[in-house]
Design a protein around this motif. Structure first.
Motif, short mmCIF file in Angstrom:
data_model
loop_
_atom_site.label_atom_id
_atom_site.label_comp_id
_atom_site.label_asym_id
_atom_site.label_seq_id
_atom_site.Cartn_x
_atom_site.Cartn_y
_atom_site.Cartn_z
N LEU A 76 0.86 -1.18 0.00
CA LEU A 76 0.00 0.00 0.00
C LEU A 76 0.90 1.23 0.00
N LEU A 77 0.53 2.22 -0.80
CA LEU A 77 1.25 3.49 -0.82
C LEU A 77 0.35 4.57 -0.23
N ILE A 78 0.86 5.25 0.78
CA ILE A 78 0.15 6.35 1.43
C ILE A 78 0.87 7.65 1.06
N ILE A 79 0.13 8.63 0.62
CA ILE A 79 0.70 9.92 0.23
C ILE A 79 0.26 11.00 1.20
N SER A 80 1.22 11.70 1.78
CA SER A 80 0.94 12.93 2.51
C SER A 80 1.04 14.07 1.50
N ALA A 81 -0.15 14.51 1.06
CA ALA A 81 -0.24 15.43 -0.07
C ALA A 81 -0.34 16.87 0.43
N GLY A 82 0.81 17.47 0.64
CA GLY A 82 0.87 18.89 0.95
C GLY A 82 1.21 19.66 -0.31
N PHE A 83 0.60 20.82 -0.49
CA PHE A 83 0.78 21.58 -1.73
C PHE A 83 1.46 22.92 -1.49
N ASP A 84 2.20 23.02 -0.39
CA ASP A 84 2.87 24.27 -0.04
C ASP A 84 4.26 24.40 -0.64
N ALA A 85 4.68 23.43 -1.47
CA ALA A 85 5.89 23.64 -2.27
C ALA A 85 5.60 24.48 -3.51
N HIS A 86 4.34 24.84 -3.71
CA HIS A 86 3.97 25.68 -4.86
C HIS A 86 4.67 27.03 -4.78
N GLN A 87 5.02 27.56 -5.92
CA GLN A 87 5.78 28.82 -5.97
C GLN A 87 5.03 30.00 -5.36
N ASP A 88 3.71 29.92 -5.24
CA ASP A 88 2.94 31.02 -4.67
C ASP A 88 2.68 30.89 -3.18
N ASP A 89 3.13 29.81 -2.57
CA ASP A 89 2.82 29.60 -1.15
C ASP A 89 3.57 30.61 -0.28
N PRO A 90 2.90 31.17 0.72
CA PRO A 90 3.53 32.20 1.54
C PRO A 90 4.46 31.69 2.63
N LEU A 91 4.46 30.39 2.92
CA LEU A 91 5.21 29.88 4.07
C LEU A 91 6.52 29.20 3.71
N ALA A 92 6.87 29.18 2.43
CA ALA A 92 8.10 28.48 2.03
C ALA A 92 8.63 29.09 0.75
N GLN A 93 9.75 28.55 0.26
CA GLN A 93 10.44 29.14 -0.89
C GLN A 93 10.83 28.11 -1.93
N LEU A 94 9.99 27.09 -2.14
CA LEU A 94 10.19 26.23 -3.30
C LEU A 94 9.33 26.76 -4.44
N ASN A 95 9.68 26.35 -5.66
CA ASN A 95 9.05 26.93 -6.84
C ASN A 95 8.42 25.87 -7.73
N TRP A 96 7.63 24.98 -7.11
CA TRP A 96 6.91 24.00 -7.90
C TRP A 96 5.69 24.65 -8.53
N THR A 97 5.20 24.02 -9.59
CA THR A 97 3.98 24.45 -10.25
C THR A 97 2.93 23.35 -10.13
N VAL A 98 1.72 23.65 -10.58
CA VAL A 98 0.67 22.64 -10.59
C VAL A 98 1.11 21.41 -11.38
N ASP A 99 1.82 21.62 -12.48
CA ASP A 99 2.27 20.50 -13.30
C ASP A 99 3.25 19.60 -12.55
N ASP A 100 4.01 20.18 -11.62
CA ASP A 100 4.92 19.36 -10.82
C ASP A 100 4.15 18.44 -9.88
N PHE A 101 3.10 18.95 -9.25
CA PHE A 101 2.27 18.09 -8.41
C PHE A 101 1.57 17.02 -9.25
N ARG A 102 1.14 17.39 -10.45
CA ARG A 102 0.53 16.41 -11.34
C ARG A 102 1.53 15.31 -11.70
N TRP A 103 2.75 15.73 -12.03
CA TRP A 103 3.79 14.77 -12.42
C TRP A 103 4.11 13.80 -11.29
N VAL A 104 4.37 14.31 -10.09
CA VAL A 104 4.76 13.42 -9.01
C VAL A 104 3.63 12.47 -8.65
N THR A 105 2.39 12.94 -8.72
CA THR A 105 1.25 12.06 -8.46
C THR A 105 1.16 10.96 -9.51
#
Length: 308
Positions: free
Chosen positions: A235-264
């Motif tokens: 079984l694979l369990i995913i902790s799906a946090g989306f705060d690596a997005h480039q617009d997130d105010p609490l961090a400084q990674l620059n992922w895009t929606v397509d990056d979350f789509r790709w990793v999923t």
């Protein structure tokens, strides 16, 4: 097969102080984004103490109930609060991951997404922190191992903050592989590559501030995917946090929606290879409402495609 969306209105009754980033609107935006999708919508049950004691001591559960306010908020640590509805919300969130695990392992659905709050991956064995009360992903893992008799499960956490709670709760569990990618340096300060678990069952992928999805994709391709294939989880369990997005105010990674789509998509393809596509995903962070909603929708669209 189909994808289950498991949630409950109680998760909207966990109210944080004005200006707090982990707010009711987060879940409202996610649910609105998922409205057009053809999902099996399931009401989350209430977890029992006997479920939560798989990962947390009873004294911890009792202490949270004792601290629950009648009105307003009570502060548990520097950024974790409870309101009168928080206990019910947290027990529904835990119930959602339990239900998701039961449905996926029972063959009722191909995979499942738990749209819940409060999030869970920072809560340690007896310590609420980082907006989290219960270790939801770790609970799903222990439930699968202890109640369903699986031999191996894996948790992959792509939230921008290190899943210190999941790591703590599963540190000594040789049957669980915990993989987390996170910005470093960043709160909570854990997640060094040298942290490997009691049974070499932890893999941390630190990512530098201002790095992009390209660096993430390279790290996952080189380290995460081979480790999953070698471990062969059931079984694979995913902790799906989306705060690596480039617009997130609490961090400084620059992922895009397509990056979350790709990793999923990549994780679902590996799950199809090694565990019949059995995936349970649970919502963690993401604090820009538009980025959160768009990223969560892309994530669930990939779960739907994988479940076909």
């Amino acid at each position: 097969m189909i994808t289950a969306l498991i949630t409950h209105a109680d998760c909207l009754t966990h109210v944080t102080p004005a200006g707090h980033p982990e707010r009711v609107a987060r879940l409202e935006h996610v649910l609105h984004a998922l409205e057009p999708l053809d999902l099996l919508r399931v009401t989350a049950p209430m977890a029992e103490d006997s479920d939560l004691t798989l990962i947390h001591p009873q004294a911890y559960l009792d202490g949270l109930r004792k601290a629950l306010p009648d009105t307003g908020n009570v502060q548990l640590d520097s950024d974790t609060y409870m309101s009168p509805g928080s206990i019910n919300a947290a027990y529904r969130a835990a119930g959602a991951v339990l239900k998701a695990t039961d449905m996926v392992l029972g063959g009722d659905v191909g995979n499942a997404f738990c749209a819940i709050r409060p999030p869970g991956h920072h809560a340690e064995t007896a310590t609420p922190m980082g907006f989290c009360l219960f270790g939801n992903a770790a609970l799903a893992a222990k439930h699968a191992l202890e109640r369903h008799g699986l031999a191996r499960v894996a948790v992959v956490d792509f939230d921008v903050h290190h899943g210190n709670g999941t790591q703590d709760l599963l540190w000594n569990e040789s049957r669980a592989l915990t993989i987390t990618s996170q910005q470093m340096p960043l709160w909570p300060g854990t997640g060094e590559a040298s942290e490997r678990g009691a049974h070499d069952n932890v893999l941390n992928i630190p990512l530098p501030p201002q790095s992009t999805g390209a660096e993430m994709r390279a790290a996952y391709t080189a380290q995460v995917f081979p480790r999953l294939r070698a471990f062969q989880p059931e079984l694979l369990i995913i902790s799906a946090g989306f705060d690596a997005h480039q617009d997130d105010p609490l961090a400084q990674l620059n992922w895009t929606v397509d990056d979350f789509r790709w990793v999923t998509r990549e994780l679902c393809q590996i799950a199809a290879e090694i565990c019949g596509g059995r995936v349970v995903s649970t919502l963690e962070g993401g604090y820009d409402l538009t980025a959160l909603a768009n990223s969560a929708k892309a994530h669930v669209e990939e779960l739907l495609e994988a479940a076909k």
